[in-house]
Design a protein around this motif. Structure first.
Motif, PDB file in Angstrom:
ATOM      1  N   PHE A 136       1.362  -1.599   0.074  1.00  0.00           N
ATOM      2  CA  PHE A 136      -0.109   0.007  -0.230  1.00  0.00           C
ATOM      3  C   PHE A 136       0.415   0.953   0.159  1.00  0.00           C
ATOM      4  CE2 PHE A 136      -2.368   3.659   2.572  1.00  0.00           C
ATOM      5  CZ  PHE A 136      -3.296   4.027   1.705  1.00  0.00           C
ATOM      6  N   ASN A 137       0.604   1.956  -0.433  1.00  0.00           N
ATOM      7  CA  ASN A 137       1.435   3.569  -0.464  1.00  0.00           C
ATOM      8  C   ASN A 137       0.078   4.532  -1.500  1.00  0.00           C
ATOM      9  OD1 ASN A 137       1.141   4.894  -3.664  1.00  0.00           O
ATOM     10  ND2 ASN A 137       2.255   2.507  -3.760  1.00  0.00           N
ATOM     11  N   LEU A 138       0.375   5.542  -0.201  1.00  0.00           N
ATOM     12  CA  LEU A 138      -0.360   7.316  -0.829  1.00  0.00           C
ATOM     13  C   LEU A 138       0.264   8.364  -0.224  1.00  0.00           C
ATOM     14  CD1 LEU A 138      -3.360   8.207  -0.101  1.00  0.00           C
ATOM     15  CD2 LEU A 138      -2.926   8.298   2.497  1.00  0.00           C
ATOM     16  N   THR A 139       0.408   8.896  -1.592  1.00  0.00           N
ATOM     17  CA  THR A 139       1.195   9.904  -1.323  1.00  0.00           C
ATOM     18  C   THR A 139       0.010  11.387  -1.808  1.00  0.00           C
ATOM     19  OG1 THR A 139       1.321  10.302  -3.959  1.00  0.00           O
ATOM     20  CG2 THR A 139       3.078   8.953  -2.469  1.00  0.00           C
ATOM     21  N   TYR A 140       1.069  12.931  -1.179  1.00  0.00           N
ATOM     22  CA  TYR A 140      -0.048  13.675  -1.323  1.00  0.00           C
ATOM     23  C   TYR A 140       0.476  15.245  -1.315  1.00  0.00           C
ATOM     24  CZ  TYR A 140      -2.780  17.907   0.230  1.00  0.00           C
ATOM     25  OH  TYR A 140      -3.687  19.390  -0.086  1.00  0.00           O
ATOM     26  N   ARG A 141      -0.003  15.594  -2.620  1.00  0.00           N
ATOM     27  CA  ARG A 141       1.468  17.137  -3.188  1.00  0.00           C
ATOM     28  C   ARG A 141       0.353  18.055  -3.278  1.00  0.00           C
ATOM     29  NH1 ARG A 141       6.340  16.845  -5.714  1.00  0.00           N
ATOM     30  NH2 ARG A 141       6.236  14.902  -5.818  1.00  0.00           N
ATOM     31  N   GLU A 142       1.181  18.998  -2.781  1.00  0.00           N
ATOM     32  CA  GLU A 142       0.863  20.258  -3.164  1.00  0.00           C
ATOM     33  C   GLU A 142       1.904  21.545  -4.370  1.00  0.00           C
ATOM     34  OE1 GLU A 142      -1.213  23.279  -0.380  1.00  0.00           O
ATOM     35  OE2 GLU A 142      -2.161  21.753   0.370  1.00  0.00           O
ATOM     36  N   ASN A 143       0.801  22.305  -5.105  1.00  0.00           N
ATOM     37  CA  ASN A 143       2.489  22.677  -6.086  1.00  0.00           C
ATOM     38  C   ASN A 143       1.940  24.108  -6.444  1.00  0.00           C
ATOM     39  OD1 ASN A 143       4.460  22.684  -8.389  1.00  0.00           O
ATOM     40  ND2 ASN A 143       3.710  21.246  -9.881  1.00  0.00           N
ATOM     41  N   HIS A 144       2.997  24.735  -5.994  1.00  0.00           N
ATOM     42  CA  HIS A 144       2.265  25.999  -5.806  1.00  0.00           C
ATOM     43  C   HIS A 144       3.131  27.265  -6.724  1.00  0.00           C
ATOM     44  CE1 HIS A 144       1.594  30.512  -3.437  1.00  0.00           C
ATOM     45  NE2 HIS A 144       0.912  30.490  -4.822  1.00  0.00           N
ATOM     46  N   VAL A 145       2.540  27.373  -7.794  1.00  0.00           N
ATOM     47  CA  VAL A 145       2.960  27.647  -8.982  1.00  0.00           C
ATOM     48  C   VAL A 145       2.290  29.599  -9.066  1.00  0.00           C
ATOM     49  CG1 VAL A 145       4.227  26.107 -10.177  1.00  0.00           C
ATOM     50  CG2 VAL A 145       1.627  26.556 -10.655  1.00  0.00           C
ATOM     51  N   GLY A 146       3.254  30.557 -10.087  1.00  0.00           N
ATOM     52  CA  GLY A 146       2.741  31.649 -10.357  1.00  0.00           C
ATOM     53  C   GLY A 146       3.678  31.940 -11.535  1.00  0.00           C
ATOM     54  N   GLY A 147       3.841  33.254 -12.063  1.00  0.00           N
ATOM     55  CA  GLY A 147       4.749  33.658 -13.417  1.00  0.00           C
ATOM     56  C   GLY A 147       3.528  35.102 -13.584  1.00  0.00           C
ATOM     57  N   PHE A 148       4.331  35.826 -14.878  1.00  0.00           N
ATOM     58  CA  PHE A 148       4.322  37.078 -15.209  1.00  0.00           C
ATOM     59  C   PHE A 148       4.917  37.333 -15.981  1.00  0.00           C
ATOM     60  CE2 PHE A 148       5.924  41.121 -16.485  1.00  0.00           C
ATOM     61  CZ  PHE A 148       3.959  42.166 -16.179  1.00  0.00           C
ATOM     62  N   ASN A 149       4.279  37.926 -17.365  1.00  0.00           N
ATOM     63  CA  ASN A 149       4.479  37.602 -18.533  1.00  0.00           C
ATOM     64  C   ASN A 149       4.057  38.882 -19.581  1.00  0.00           C
ATOM     65  OD1 ASN A 149       2.828  36.388 -20.554  1.00  0.00           O
ATOM     66  ND2 ASN A 149       3.488  34.303 -19.198  1.00  0.00           N
ATOM     67  N   THR A 150       5.114  39.039 -20.917  1.00  0.00           N
ATOM     68  CA  THR A 150       4.263  40.103 -21.564  1.00  0.00           C
ATOM     69  C   THR A 150       4.605  39.299 -22.781  1.00  0.00           C
ATOM     70  OG1 THR A 150       6.970  41.819 -22.070  1.00  0.00           O
ATOM     71  CG2 THR A 150       4.917  41.547 -20.173  1.00  0.00           C
ATOM     72  N   ASN A 151       3.585  40.032 -23.801  1.00  0.00           N
ATOM     73  CA  ASN A 151       3.977  39.707 -25.483  1.00  0.00           C
ATOM     74  C   ASN A 151       3.084  40.710 -26.165  1.00  0.00           C
ATOM     75  OD1 ASN A 151       1.462  38.781 -25.716  1.00  0.00           O
ATOM     76  ND2 ASN A 151       1.662  37.000 -25.146  1.00  0.00           N
ATOM     77  N   ASN A 152       3.521  40.665 -27.404  1.00  0.00           N
ATOM     78  CA  ASN A 152       3.523  41.428 -28.316  1.00  0.00           C
ATOM     79  C   ASN A 152       2.572  40.674 -29.414  1.00  0.00           C
ATOM     80  OD1 ASN A 152       6.141  43.612 -27.404  1.00  0.00           O
ATOM     81  ND2 ASN A 152       3.765  44.404 -27.001  1.00  0.00           N
ATOM     82  N   THR A 153       2.172  41.181 -30.360  1.00  0.00           N
ATOM     83  CA  THR A 153       1.373  41.130 -31.316  1.00  0.00           C
ATOM     84  C   THR A 153       1.870  42.059 -32.340  1.00  0.00           C
ATOM     85  OG1 THR A 153      -0.013  39.265 -31.410  1.00  0.00           O
ATOM     86  CG2 THR A 153      -0.112  39.968 -32.949  1.00  0.00           C
ATOM     87  N   TYR A 154       2.330  41.437 -34.268  1.00  0.00           N
ATOM     88  CA  TYR A 154       2.698  42.216 -34.902  1.00  0.00           C
ATOM     89  C   TYR A 154       1.618  42.142 -35.872  1.00  0.00           C
ATOM     90  CZ  TYR A 154       6.725  43.535 -31.540  1.00  0.00           C
ATOM     91  OH  TYR A 154       7.832  43.488 -31.030  1.00  0.00           O
ATOM     92  N   GLN A 155       1.994  43.352 -36.909  1.00  0.00           N
ATOM     93  CA  GLN A 155       1.644  43.580 -38.318  1.00  0.00           C
ATOM     94  C   GLN A 155       1.949  42.396 -39.360  1.00  0.00           C
ATOM     95  OE1 GLN A 155       2.269  47.020 -39.985  1.00  0.00           O
ATOM     96  NE2 GLN A 155       0.613  47.214 -41.386  1.00  0.00           N
ATOM     97  N   ALA A 156       1.066  42.051 -40.002  1.00  0.00           N
ATOM     98  CA  ALA A 156       1.577  40.960 -40.958  1.00  0.00           C
ATOM     99  C   ALA A 156       2.057  41.091 -42.067  1.00  0.00           C
ATOM    100  CB  ALA A 156       0.505  39.714 -40.804  1.00  0.00           C
ATOM    101  N   VAL A 157       3.482  42.113 -42.449  1.00  0.00           N
ATOM    102  CA  VAL A 157       4.261  42.322 -43.187  1.00  0.00           C
ATOM    103  C   VAL A 157       5.253  42.212 -43.385  1.00  0.00           C
ATOM    104  CG1 VAL A 157       2.379  44.643 -43.192  1.00  0.00           C
ATOM    105  CG2 VAL A 157       4.627  44.525 -41.792  1.00  0.00           C
ATOM    106  N   THR A 158       5.904  42.156 -44.780  1.00  0.00           N
ATOM    107  CA  THR A 158       6.977  42.023 -44.951  1.00  0.00           C
ATOM    108  C   THR A 158       8.534  42.238 -44.525  1.00  0.00           C
ATOM    109  OG1 THR A 158       7.046  42.066 -47.343  1.00  0.00           O
ATOM    110  CG2 THR A 158       6.589  39.870 -46.753  1.00  0.00           C
TER     111      THR A 158
END
Length: 426
Positions: A29-51
Motif C-alpha cells: 500500500f502506498n499513499l502520496t499527497y502533494r501541493e504545487n504552488h506556481v505563479g508567473g508574469f509575462n508580456t507579449n506583442n503581436t505584430y502587423q503581418a507584413v514583409t
C-alpha cells in the motif's frame, strides 16, 4: 495562497499467514499527497503581418497567474497464494489532481495597425491608429474606435480523477503457465467554474496610449487619451463565461496468456494469448455566458429611470497590486460567481449560447479492439535466440456528435433563443 504547502508519502508492505497458509498473503500500500504552488508574469506583442520593416505592434498583453495544484494518489495490491500452483492478485489505484482556484489576469491593448496622417501643424488627422515614427519596439496609438483595452480576470476550477481496478489469476504447472486478468478503469475530468468564477472580460474603446518594449524585455504602457482604463466604470461592455465541461473516459479489458515450455535445455517455448479491450470517451458541454445588469435587471441605461446601475466596482479585488505596476481594475471572479448564484436577477444569461454549447461541446467515441497472438522460439544455436510469431487485431470505432444545420435559423423564424439553438445545432 498559503506560505507553506504540503507534501507527504506513506508506504506499507507486509506478508501474512492466513487461513492456515504460510506467508501466503502479501499486502502493498502506498499513499502520496502533494501541493504545487506556481505563479508567473509575462508580456507579449503581436505584430502587423507584413514583409517590410518595421512592423507595427498591433497588440500588447500583460499576463500574470497563480495556481495551487493538489494531487492525492494511492495504490493497494493484494497477492494471495491459493494453492502451491495457483495465486491470485487484485489491484486498486486512485489519483486525484485538483486545482481549486486557478487565477489568471490579463491586461491587453490593440489597434488597427493603420498609420495616421499629420496636418501642417503636425497633428494627426483622419482615422489612422498609429502615429508616424513607430518602431518594432514602440508605438503611439491615437484614440480611435479600433483602439481598445481589455481586462480579463479568470478563475477556473479543475478536477481530474483516475481510478483503476484489476483482478487476475496465475497458474504454474511446471512447463505450463497460465494467467488471465480483468481490468476496469475510468478517468473523469471536470471543469466547474460556478464557484471559482469563470472568465470575466470587459473592453473599453476610443483610447490613446503608448506601448514600448524595454531593454529588459518588459513592456511599458501608458495612456494618453480617452476615458481612463483604470476606472472600471468606464468599461461599457463585459462578459462572464462559466466553463462547465466534463470528459468521461472508461476502459475495460480481459486478457489471457498461456505459455508451454517444450524443451528446457533449448528453452523452446510456445505462447498464445488474446485480449478484448473496450474504451470510451465522452464529452459533455455546459458552458454558460452572462452580462451584468445590476439591481434593476436592465443592462446599461434603464429607460424608466435614466440610470445605469451596472456598477462593476462592487466586484473589484481590494488592494490587488498587479505585477505590471499599473492600477489595473481587476475583479474578484469568485465574488462574481457568488453574486450570480445569490442574485440571478442581476445577470442576463445568453440562453442561445447555453443551448448551443450543450450541442457543440458534446461528443463521444467508443473503440473496441479484439486481438490474439501466437508466438514461439528457442535457443537452438549457442548464444543465439530465435523468436517469431503472428498477431491479429480487429478494431471497431463508433463516434457521435451533433451537426450544425445549414442555413441557420433567424430570430424572425425562431424568436425563442432556445428553440433557435435547437434548430441550428440539434
Amino acid at each position: 495562497m498559503r506560505a507553506l504547502h504540503g507534501f507527504g508519502a506513506y508506504t506499507y508492505r507486509e506478508r501474512f499467514s492466513v487461513l492456515g497458509g504460510d506467508r501466503n498473503l502479501a499486502v502493498s500500500f502506498n499513499l502520496t499527497y502533494r501541493e504545487n504552488h506556481v505563479g508567473g508574469f509575462n508580456t507579449n506583442n503581436t505584430y502587423q503581418a507584413v514583409t517590410t520593416s518595421p512592423a507595427i505592434i498591433t497588440a500588447t498583453n500583460l499576463y500574470e497567474f497563480y495556481n495551487n495544484r493538489k494531487s492525492l494518489g494511492g495504490m493497494l495490491r493484494l497477492d494471495y497464494q491459493l494453492t502451491p500452483n495457483v495465486s491470485a492478485f487484485a489491484t486498486v489505484m486512485y489519483n486525484n489532481a485538483y486545482e481549486p482556484a486557478f487565477r489568471f489576469f490579463r491586461f491587453g491593448s490593440a489597434n488597427a495597425a493603420t498609420v495616421a496622417s499629420l496636418d501642417a501643424a503636425g497633428q494627426p488627422t483622419g482615422t489612422g491608429a498609429v502615429l508616424p515614427g513607430y518602431t518594432e519596439r514602440r508605438a503611439e496609438v491615437t484614440a480611435q474606435p479600433t483602439s481598445t483595452a481589455t481586462i480579463s480576470s479568470e478563475g477556473n476550477r479543475f478536477k481530474d480523477i483516475q481510478r483503476q481496478r484489476s483482478f487476475g489469476l496465475v497458474h504454474n504447472y511446471g512447463a505450463l503457465k497460465l494467467n488471465y486478468n480483468v481490468m476496469h478503469g475510468d478517468a473523469n475530468v471536470e471543469q466547474n467554474d460556478r464557484e471559482s468564477g469563470g472568465i470575466f472580460t470587459t473592453t473599453i474603446t476610443g483610447i490613446g496610449f503608448i506601448e514600448q518594449r524595454l531593454g529588459n524585455g518588459m513592456m511599458s504602457w501608458s495612456q494618453t487619451a480617452g476615458p481612463s482604463v483604470f476606472n472600471i466604470g468606464n468599461y461599457p461592455t463585459h462578459l462572464l463565461t462559466f466553463k462547465g465541461r466534463k470528459r468521461l473516459n472508461g476502459i475495460n479489458a480481459i486478457t489471457f496468456n498461456a505459455e508451454y515450455q517444450l524443451d528446457a535445455q533449448t528453452k523452446t517455448f510456445l505462447k498464445t494469448g488474446a485480449r478484448i479491450r473496450a474504451e470510451s470517451s465522452n464529452i459533455a458541454g455546459g458552458d454558460r455566458r452572462f452580462t451584468y445588469a445590476g439591481p434593476d435587471g436592465v443592462a446599461g441605461v434603464n429607460p424608466a429611470t435614466g440610470r445605469n446601475d451596472s456598477d462593476l466596482s462592487v466586484f473589484l479585488l481590494p488592494d490587488f497590486k498587479a505585477r505590471s505596476g499599473m492600477a489595473t481594475p481587476f475583479v474578484d471572479v469568485a465574488k462574481i460567481a457568488a453574486d450570480v448564484r445569490g442574485n440571478p436577477s442581476r445577470w442576463i444569461e445568453d440562453l442561445y449560447f447555453r443551448r448551443q454549447q450543450d450541442y457543440t461541446q458534446t461528443s463521444g467515441a467508443n473503440e473496441q479492439v479484439n486481438s490474439a497472438y501466437l508466438m514461439g522460439g528457442g535457443t537452438w544455436v549457442k548464444n543465439l535466440r530465435f523468436t517469431g510469431g503472428v498477431r491479429v487485431e480487429n478494431t471497431r470505432i463508433r463516434s457521435k456528435a451533433f451537426v450544425q444545420s445549414v442555413p441557420l435559423g433567424t430570430t424572425t423564424q425562431y424568436p425563442d433563443p432556445i428553440a433557435r439553438a435547437d434548430h441550428d445545432f440539434n
